[in-house]
Write a protein that holds these residues in place. Structure first.
Motif, PDB file in Angstrom:
ATOM      1  N   SER A   1       2.414  12.229  -7.713  1.00  0.00           N
ATOM      2  CA  SER A   1       3.113  11.746  -6.525  1.00  0.00           C
ATOM      3  C   SER A   1       2.103  11.775  -5.381  1.00  0.00           C
ATOM      4  O   SER A   1       1.008  12.325  -5.508  1.00  0.00           O
TER       5      SER A   1
ATOM      6  N   THR B   1       4.399  13.662  -0.340  1.00  0.00           N
ATOM      7  CA  THR B   1       5.643  13.974  -1.046  1.00  0.00           C
ATOM      8  C   THR B   1       5.591  15.382  -1.604  1.00  0.00           C
ATOM      9  O   THR B   1       6.555  16.142  -1.487  1.00  0.00           O
TER      10      THR B   1
ATOM     11  N   GLU C   1      11.740   7.656  -0.887  1.00  0.00           N
ATOM     12  CA  GLU C   1      10.891   8.801  -0.572  1.00  0.00           C
ATOM     13  C   GLU C   1      11.706  10.091  -0.534  1.00  0.00           C
ATOM     14  O   GLU C   1      11.275  11.120  -1.046  1.00  0.00           O
TER      15      GLU C   1
ATOM     16  N   ALA D   1      12.472  11.196  -4.042  1.00  0.00           N
ATOM     17  CA  ALA D   1      11.301  11.783  -4.705  1.00  0.00           C
ATOM     18  C   ALA D   1      11.040  13.203  -4.216  1.00  0.00           C
ATOM     19  O   ALA D   1      10.669  14.077  -5.004  1.00  0.00           O
TER      20      ALA D   1
END
Length: 159
Positions: free
Chosen positions: A55, A59, A130, A133
């Motif tokens: 990632s 993140t 986002e 995640a």
């Protein structure tokens, strides 16, 4: 300094505002925010060598910060101390905009930690993808949770 230590220090400098933002959403006390920040740094350091880049680094930092703060929040609730009051409010401001922001912050602070995390990310103008995640849920679940959170915030009284 070793190469990994240098890279870690650069990463922290580049993302310290993100880490402080997350920590601030979990506490109003500056000492506690600093303690949370230190805990996040410890956890980032522990995972830094094993970060695989699956990632984005942003993140990963958000996720580690949230998980650390949520864990600390749970521990704090198990050992809830009696707060001491000095009888003064150093942050008291009578400006209308400041009162509105404080009211919103107070309401957000009353949310469960996971919901608080989702709102914080949304207020940071992150996309649902986002947010999903970072917190580890589906995009659809982000959408549903945000709707429910907004409704909960509307229903809260100004206590």
């Amino acid at each position: 300094m070793k190469t990994s230590e240098t890279a870690f220090a650069q990463m922290v400098r580049a993302h310290k505002n993100t880490i402080y933002t997350v920590c601030f959403m979990f506490s109003k006390d500056s000492d506690e925010v600093n303690d949370l920040f230190q805990e996040v740094l410890i956890n980032l350091w522990k995972g830094f060598e094993s970060f695989e880049g699956k990632s984005k680094i942003d993140t990963w930092i958000w996720r580690v910060s949230f998980n650390t703060c949520i864990d600390q929040d749970r521990k704090k609730k198990r050992h809830s101390p009696i707060p001491l009051s000095m009888g003064i409010d150093l942050f008291n401001d009578k400006d209308d905009d400041t009162r509105q922001v404080k009211m919103l912050y107070d309401r957000i602070h009353r949310l469960k930690p996971f919901d608080r995390a989702i709102v914080l990310l949304w207020l940071e103008n992150m996309s649902y993808e986002e947010i999903a995640a970072i917190v580890g849920i589906t995009v659809k679940n982000v959408s549903v949770r945000l709707y429910r959170i907004k409704e909960e915030l509307k229903q809260m009284s100004n206590q």
